[in-house]
Scaffold this motif. Sequence first.
Motif, PDB file in Angstrom:
ATOM      1  N   GLY A   2       0.810  -1.201   0.000  1.00  0.00           N
ATOM      2  CA  GLY A   2       0.000   0.000   0.000  1.00  0.00           C
ATOM      3  C   GLY A   2       0.843   1.251   0.000  1.00  0.00           C
ATOM      4  N   ASP A   3       2.026   1.206   0.673  1.00  0.00           N
ATOM      5  CA  ASP A   3       2.906   2.354   0.690  1.00  0.00           C
ATOM      6  C   ASP A   3       3.435   2.659  -0.700  1.00  0.00           C
ATOM      7  OD1 ASP A   3       4.320   1.383   3.887  1.00  0.00           O
ATOM      8  OD2 ASP A   3       2.529   2.555   3.401  1.00  0.00           O
ATOM      9  N   VAL A   5       1.939   2.094  -3.563  1.00  0.00           N
ATOM     10  CA  VAL A   5       0.874   2.699  -4.351  1.00  0.00           C
ATOM     11  C   VAL A   5       0.634   4.141  -3.918  1.00  0.00           C
ATOM     12  CG1 VAL A   5      -1.572   2.570  -4.926  1.00  0.00           C
ATOM     13  CG2 VAL A   5      -0.210   0.472  -4.790  1.00  0.00           C
ATOM     14  N   SER A   6       0.539   4.378  -2.605  1.00  0.00           N
ATOM     15  CA  SER A   6       0.262   5.728  -2.123  1.00  0.00           C
ATOM     16  C   SER A   6       1.423   6.678  -2.394  1.00  0.00           C
ATOM     17  CB  SER A   6      -0.051   5.693  -0.626  1.00  0.00           C
ATOM     18  OG  SER A   6       1.046   5.163   0.104  1.00  0.00           O
ATOM     19  N   THR A   7       2.646   6.134  -2.413  1.00  0.00           N
ATOM     20  CA  THR A   7       3.810   6.985  -2.668  1.00  0.00           C
ATOM     21  C   THR A   7       3.799   7.529  -4.086  1.00  0.00           C
ATOM     22  OG1 THR A   7       5.140   5.772  -1.055  1.00  0.00           O
ATOM     23  CG2 THR A   7       6.323   7.052  -2.727  1.00  0.00           C
ATOM     24  N   ASP A  10      -0.147   9.835  -5.399  1.00  0.00           N
ATOM     25  CA  ASP A  10      -0.647  10.785  -4.411  1.00  0.00           C
ATOM     26  C   ASP A  10      -1.887  11.488  -4.960  1.00  0.00           C
ATOM     27  OD1 ASP A  10       0.423  12.397  -6.337  1.00  0.00           O
ATOM     28  OD2 ASP A  10       2.105  13.094  -5.115  1.00  0.00           O
ATOM     29  N   GLU A  11      -2.438  12.403  -4.206  1.00  0.00           N
ATOM     30  CA  GLU A  11      -3.676  13.070  -4.602  1.00  0.00           C
ATOM     31  C   GLU A  11      -3.511  13.849  -5.897  1.00  0.00           C
ATOM     32  OE1 GLU A  11      -6.666  12.837  -3.411  1.00  0.00           O
ATOM     33  OE2 GLU A  11      -5.995  11.344  -1.949  1.00  0.00           O
ATOM     34  N   ARG A  14      -3.466  11.376  -8.818  1.00  0.00           N
ATOM     35  CA  ARG A  14      -4.791  10.803  -9.030  1.00  0.00           C
ATOM     36  C   ARG A  14      -5.719  11.803  -9.716  1.00  0.00           C
ATOM     37  NH1 ARG A  14      -6.090   6.016  -6.551  1.00  0.00           N
ATOM     38  NH2 ARG A  14      -4.553   5.176  -5.078  1.00  0.00           N
ATOM     39  N   GLN A 278      -9.246   2.785 -10.708  1.00  0.00           N
ATOM     40  CA  GLN A 278      -9.744   4.156 -10.628  1.00  0.00           C
ATOM     41  C   GLN A 278     -10.384   4.586 -11.944  1.00  0.00           C
ATOM     42  OE1 GLN A 278      -6.788   7.076  -9.519  1.00  0.00           O
ATOM     43  NE2 GLN A 278      -8.037   8.797 -10.223  1.00  0.00           N
TER      44      GLN A 278
END
Length: 846
Positions: A2-3, A5-7, A10-11, A14, A278
């Motif tokens: 998960g880190d 992907v989130s790294t 980011d917003e 996305r 997404q």
Amino acid sequence: MGDVVSTHLDEGRREVISAHTRQVMAEFGKVYEQQYAVALFNSVRFEIEGGGSAQSQLLHRKDPLQDKSIFSGDLFQYLEENKKWRNRFIYVADSYNISYYENKLAHDRGLHPKGVINCAGYKALTSMDEYLELLNSCLPDTKAKAGNSPFLKCASSYLLILWHPYARHHYFYVRTEKEQKKWLAVFQDCVRHTNNGLSEENKVLTPAFTDSVRLYRQAKGHYGTWDMMCGDPPRILANLVMETLHQELRALIGPRLKGKLQQRQRDWMLISDAVYRQVLAQTRVQYEGLVQTCEAKRPRLDASLRTDMDQIITSKEHISGRIRALVHLRAEQLLRSNVQPYITSILEALMEPASRGFSEVREVLFREMVEVSKNTLNDGGKEALGKHMEKISMLAFHPVKMQSCYEKMEQLSLEGLQQRFEVSSPSVFIQRAQILMREQMDNAVYTFEQLLHQSLEGQSGEQLYKVIQRCQDRVLKKYDYDSSTVRKKFFREALLQVIIPYMLKQLYPVYSTELPKFKELIFEDFSRFILVENMFEEVVLQSVTKDIMMAVKEAAVQRKHNLYRDSIVLTNSDPNLHLLGENPIDWAQQYGGGEEQAGLGNRKRRQVVSMIVPEGMAPLPYGSCLEVPGVEEIPEENEAQMSEEVPEKPLRTLEYLHQQPLSATKSTAPKEPGSPDSVDGIRELINPVLEIVLPLSEEADDPVLTNGMVHLEEGQEIKAITTVTEVLPGDTAVERAIQELDIAVEEDDGERLVECTVDSDVELVPPSAYSSPRHHDDSGFQSPTNEHREEEETQPLKEELRAGEETVDPEQVMVTLGQEDNESNDEMGETKEDIAEDDSDVVSEI
């Protein structure tokens, strides 16, 4: 994970992805609204003018999989979260989506699955080398080799991998090659079905969508077939977005990934899957809104069309004539020089595998109908007929039975033509032909059911056999005609798919500047239904249609393709048959053969591909994969049918354990196949128990018992009296045999301790409570087809006893039980055949 992907997502990134998706959908939406009106015009015109292809001779079943599921069983699945393999219960519903559960109990209780796999766009692989070759295309300048994949340490070489260019990959394995082949057939059928996600019955939405996708890609410079035209419209649109977005993100994120090659590829797959999910969520919402907007305008458009249909058709034909005059000469020149010389080659490449595939469908159908008639004749009565018809009714949807048909089409090769005509892959034509094969098989089976059911009244015995034969011949004749019609249509469409994009790519840039002037000739009220781009394509299509029709007509004359000539038109010989086609037949309920349904308890959905596990039996150790039925027949759920090479072996129950010697029940150490369980095993080999050896008296006819030979304790009996002329000492031989057994058991225990430490990251399902220690699976990956190897192994102890010269003849050995054993035997009511413990006193006498 998960880190990672989130790294990288980011917003801000996305939001960029969402903006890109909105832009593509906005551009596509404009094209779709135009094509929706054109598709509605074509639909209403066809409705008014009529026409169409020849009438089908076979009946069509509306909902063949009603109250049915495809398959269920156990597989080992790789979990990326903890890098371990876990046993999962797989369930394939009539939607062909693959659902996986914690276990079968979770499914039976109606719990939510751990996950659901929509197979659209996937490829089912069994080779790690093939998978790594596809994986290498994920990131630029990376090459991986087989064996260098640390996140796929597998205890079996029989892998099943579902690969997707954008979505998450799924890894499974089984323990035998037989299981692998049959699971692969199921997975490939799931991919085949979900790729064909657009309904042809919708005469407006489907052509509007397909034309919009094609025109949108052509505007971007992409002509020809597209491999990712897979699944339902939202999924196809997500693939359309990812076609450009994926490359941009890979170039942006790829260089920033850290770690070894396989770790970077694994991280990129996780990132790509997150992006794809997404985008898919966004395209689904926006497409539904787009369809609702167009459908809201449909009543007004439909009313306008029906009012002005004549004027619209006249205006369209006038403009089409002018466009044809403009492009005719160049189109004819291009056709004669660059297309016509290759039409025959393309057609031959398509016809060879397709004809073999449809011929194989006929052979499978014929064999199954012959089996029905033979079994009905042998078993007698309509009850047997109902049982066999219940099995054959789902023949078209049995992936294992149909696999031989599908494999014929997979031999299609357009090598040499793909580059010239920009055919990305023959998979588009392969899957289309396979879907048509399945449809024709189901139509033929359904027609056979209706004809047979119509003719059964008052028939029995020999008459029943003749009725089946007549129905069989009629169905095969109808199949020959329909399969010829379907194949010729498939060949024409395939040729158009190959040739038209090539011609458009050559002609459109030449006339793109002149086409807009034709828009001025269209009345404003008709401009929604008449588009210049569509008319230009129709003109190009008409220029090549004549040559394609002639090529297919000439091929129909050749006997090797088994095609009817166009001059041969069959009229409907069964006018009342189409009226019966609306009524599905429940053979099990009407004619018997429904015993399996009664044994299913509350199970409502019957499987097309059944598990070979009798009802009421305990599960196999470690939740082993339940086998798909073989090609020989389609067994039902409660048929205890195993493969021929595996003998039936009953489970050990408590009653069975009570019948076993005490030493066998106490021992918990697993033993290798072929090793005796206890002293009883030795005694069965050398047979020494309670036999009295007496010298033969030369004067007497019968042997004489003397007090000096045997002293019998109370409760003991004599089993046999053997007369010999010479007696050999045998104490050492029996003792050596017992020592050999003890050593073998100790070695087995040591080996099992070592083996159990291997693959410690694999979660093993506990063995069944009813399974014997002798059937204990050492590695956790034993296939049910290998359960009975102990019957095939040699008995090493027995062979050794036979080899030596000093071994004692079994007839010369007598064993006397100790006093303690006799007392315990008396209390338990046991006889001379009871076995003492290993630590009890065993005395061997001559």
